[in-house]
Design a protein around this motif. Sequence first.
Motif, mmCIF file in Angstrom:
data_model
loop_
_atom_site.group_PDB
_atom_site.id
_atom_site.type_symbol
_atom_site.label_atom_id
_atom_site.label_comp_id
_atom_site.label_asym_id
_atom_site.label_seq_id
_atom_site.Cartn_x
_atom_site.Cartn_y
_atom_site.Cartn_z
ATOM 1 N N GLY A 78 0.796 -1.225 0.000
ATOM 2 C CA GLY A 78 0.000 0.000 0.000
ATOM 3 C C GLY A 78 0.823 1.267 0.000
ATOM 4 O O GLY A 78 1.231 1.776 -1.037
ATOM 5 N N THR A 79 1.109 1.784 1.180
ATOM 6 C CA THR A 79 1.788 3.069 1.321
ATOM 7 C C THR A 79 3.277 2.937 0.966
ATOM 8 O O THR A 79 3.806 1.824 0.902
ATOM 9 C CB THR A 79 1.669 3.561 2.777
ATOM 10 O OG1 THR A 79 2.410 2.667 3.626
ATOM 11 C CG2 THR A 79 0.217 3.629 3.227
ATOM 12 N N PRO A 80 3.959 4.060 0.771
ATOM 13 C CA PRO A 80 5.390 4.001 0.440
ATOM 14 C C PRO A 80 6.220 3.229 1.479
ATOM 15 O O PRO A 80 7.073 2.417 1.094
ATOM 16 C CB PRO A 80 5.809 5.474 0.396
ATOM 17 C CG PRO A 80 4.553 6.191 0.017
ATOM 18 C CD PRO A 80 3.449 5.438 0.679
ATOM 19 N N LEU A 81 5.968 3.447 2.759
ATOM 20 C CA LEU A 81 6.713 2.722 3.792
ATOM 21 C C LEU A 81 6.438 1.222 3.696
ATOM 22 O O LEU A 81 7.354 0.404 3.778
ATOM 23 C CB LEU A 81 6.362 3.237 5.187
ATOM 24 C CG LEU A 81 7.091 2.539 6.347
ATOM 25 C CD1 LEU A 81 8.607 2.674 6.215
ATOM 26 C CD2 LEU A 81 6.602 3.098 7.687
ATOM 27 N N LYS A 82 5.183 0.871 3.489
ATOM 28 C CA LYS A 82 4.832 -0.552 3.347
ATOM 29 C C LYS A 82 5.506 -1.156 2.113
ATOM 30 O O LYS A 82 5.900 -2.316 2.121
ATOM 31 C CB LYS A 82 3.318 -0.724 3.292
ATOM 32 C CG LYS A 82 2.625 -0.391 4.614
ATOM 33 C CD LYS A 82 1.379 -1.201 4.777
ATOM 34 C CE LYS A 82 0.679 -0.913 6.085
ATOM 35 N NZ LYS A 82 1.451 -1.158 7.270
ATOM 36 N N LYS A 83 5.647 -0.370 1.047
ATOM 37 C CA LYS A 83 6.329 -0.851 -0.157
ATOM 38 C C LYS A 83 7.800 -1.143 0.134
ATOM 39 O O LYS A 83 8.329 -2.176 -0.286
ATOM 40 C CB LYS A 83 6.197 0.166 -1.295
ATOM 41 C CG LYS A 83 4.799 0.211 -1.872
ATOM 42 C CD LYS A 83 4.671 1.219 -2.989
ATOM 43 C CE LYS A 83 3.234 1.185 -3.515
ATOM 44 N NZ LYS A 83 2.978 2.067 -4.627
ATOM 45 N N ILE A 84 8.455 -0.256 0.866
ATOM 46 C CA ILE A 84 9.859 -0.479 1.224
ATOM 47 C C ILE A 84 9.978 -1.726 2.096
ATOM 48 O O ILE A 84 10.828 -2.589 1.858
ATOM 49 C CB ILE A 84 10.441 0.759 1.939
ATOM 50 C CG1 ILE A 84 10.518 1.948 0.968
ATOM 51 C CG2 ILE A 84 11.819 0.445 2.530
ATOM 52 C CD1 ILE A 84 10.821 3.288 1.626
ATOM 53 N N GLN A 85 9.106 -1.831 3.083
ATOM 54 C CA GLN A 85 9.121 -3.010 3.957
ATOM 55 C C GLN A 85 8.858 -4.287 3.156
ATOM 56 O O GLN A 85 9.491 -5.321 3.383
ATOM 57 C CB GLN A 85 8.064 -2.855 5.060
ATOM 58 C CG GLN A 85 8.403 -1.773 6.058
ATOM 59 C CD GLN A 85 7.217 -1.395 6.953
ATOM 60 O OE1 GLN A 85 6.054 -1.603 6.596
ATOM 61 N NE2 GLN A 85 7.526 -0.821 8.110
ATOM 62 N N GLN A 136 14.491 6.434 -3.241
ATOM 63 C CA GLN A 136 14.390 7.878 -3.012
ATOM 64 C C GLN A 136 12.964 8.361 -3.262
ATOM 65 O O GLN A 136 12.422 9.149 -2.475
ATOM 66 C CB GLN A 136 15.378 8.621 -3.912
ATOM 67 C CG GLN A 136 15.426 10.118 -3.641
ATOM 68 C CD GLN A 136 16.479 10.825 -4.482
ATOM 69 O OE1 GLN A 136 16.995 10.286 -5.452
ATOM 70 N NE2 GLN A 136 16.791 12.042 -4.106
ATOM 71 N N GLN A 137 12.352 7.889 -4.344
ATOM 72 C CA GLN A 137 10.976 8.272 -4.650
ATOM 73 C C GLN A 137 10.022 7.811 -3.554
ATOM 74 O O GLN A 137 9.146 8.562 -3.112
ATOM 75 C CB GLN A 137 10.553 7.694 -6.009
ATOM 76 C CG GLN A 137 9.192 8.138 -6.473
ATOM 77 C CD GLN A 137 9.093 9.646 -6.650
ATOM 78 O OE1 GLN A 137 10.005 10.281 -7.159
ATOM 79 N NE2 GLN A 137 7.990 10.218 -6.213
ATOM 80 N N LEU A 138 10.197 6.577 -3.078
ATOM 81 C CA LEU A 138 9.329 6.058 -2.018
ATOM 82 C C LEU A 138 9.529 6.818 -0.714
ATOM 83 O O LEU A 138 8.550 7.103 0.005
ATOM 84 C CB LEU A 138 9.591 4.557 -1.812
ATOM 85 C CG LEU A 138 9.131 3.638 -2.951
ATOM 86 C CD1 LEU A 138 9.611 2.207 -2.720
ATOM 87 C CD2 LEU A 138 7.615 3.679 -3.114
ATOM 88 N N VAL A 139 10.770 7.178 -0.396
ATOM 89 C CA VAL A 139 11.030 7.946 0.826
ATOM 90 C C VAL A 139 10.368 9.322 0.724
ATOM 91 O O VAL A 139 9.698 9.777 1.668
ATOM 92 C CB VAL A 139 12.548 8.077 1.097
ATOM 93 C CG1 VAL A 139 12.826 9.106 2.203
ATOM 94 C CG2 VAL A 139 13.139 6.714 1.485
#
Length: 194
Positions: A78-85, A136-139
């Motif tokens: 879902g969210t950018p943080l969830k994508k990184i995780q 970088q984009q996700l952050v």
Amino acid sequence: MPNEVLFNEEEVLQKATVLFWLKGYNGTSMDELTKVTGLSRSSIYNSFGTKYNLFIKCLNHYKQHQYNNLTLCLHKAGTPLKKIQHIFRMEINDLIKDKENKGCLIINTTTELANLENNIAAFVKKNMEDFENLFQQLVKEGQLMGEINKTLSPLAAARHLYNCLVGLKIIAQTTNDKRILEDIAKLSLSVLQK
């Protein structure tokens, strides 16, 4: 009459990629390539040029496969943080399934050839930049949404994340203990917290 290709290039690339992945470029012989692909030396030379050209095609094939998996992975989160995780979770799951402890073909190639071969150095640098751009984009997106620490430099955070991901892939060549890899990922991702 032009030479007709009588084999499935995708299958050949998959088989050759696995061999290079297991043995490295220098550790892979033409005899092994003919055996694993089922092609004669002349077919390999006629279709791919040299062993080196075949290796470059295999690297690109591997990178495309990784990119396709990453794209699917990002659509599931879902969210950018969830994508990184999710990226880290997906990598850990793939690494613990790797019973031969092959690691990552691109990372293995970096350590074997990047300091010796300019084309390889450029390839692995571009791979690193692609990952850094994604992170970088996700952050940035996560900071705008208020779920990632706004005091972080997005570029520095992206470089940290890529470094941690590479480290996981290297560590996984010595252990496939999920708890160890998850501990590393958890601490690596903790810098993103608000």
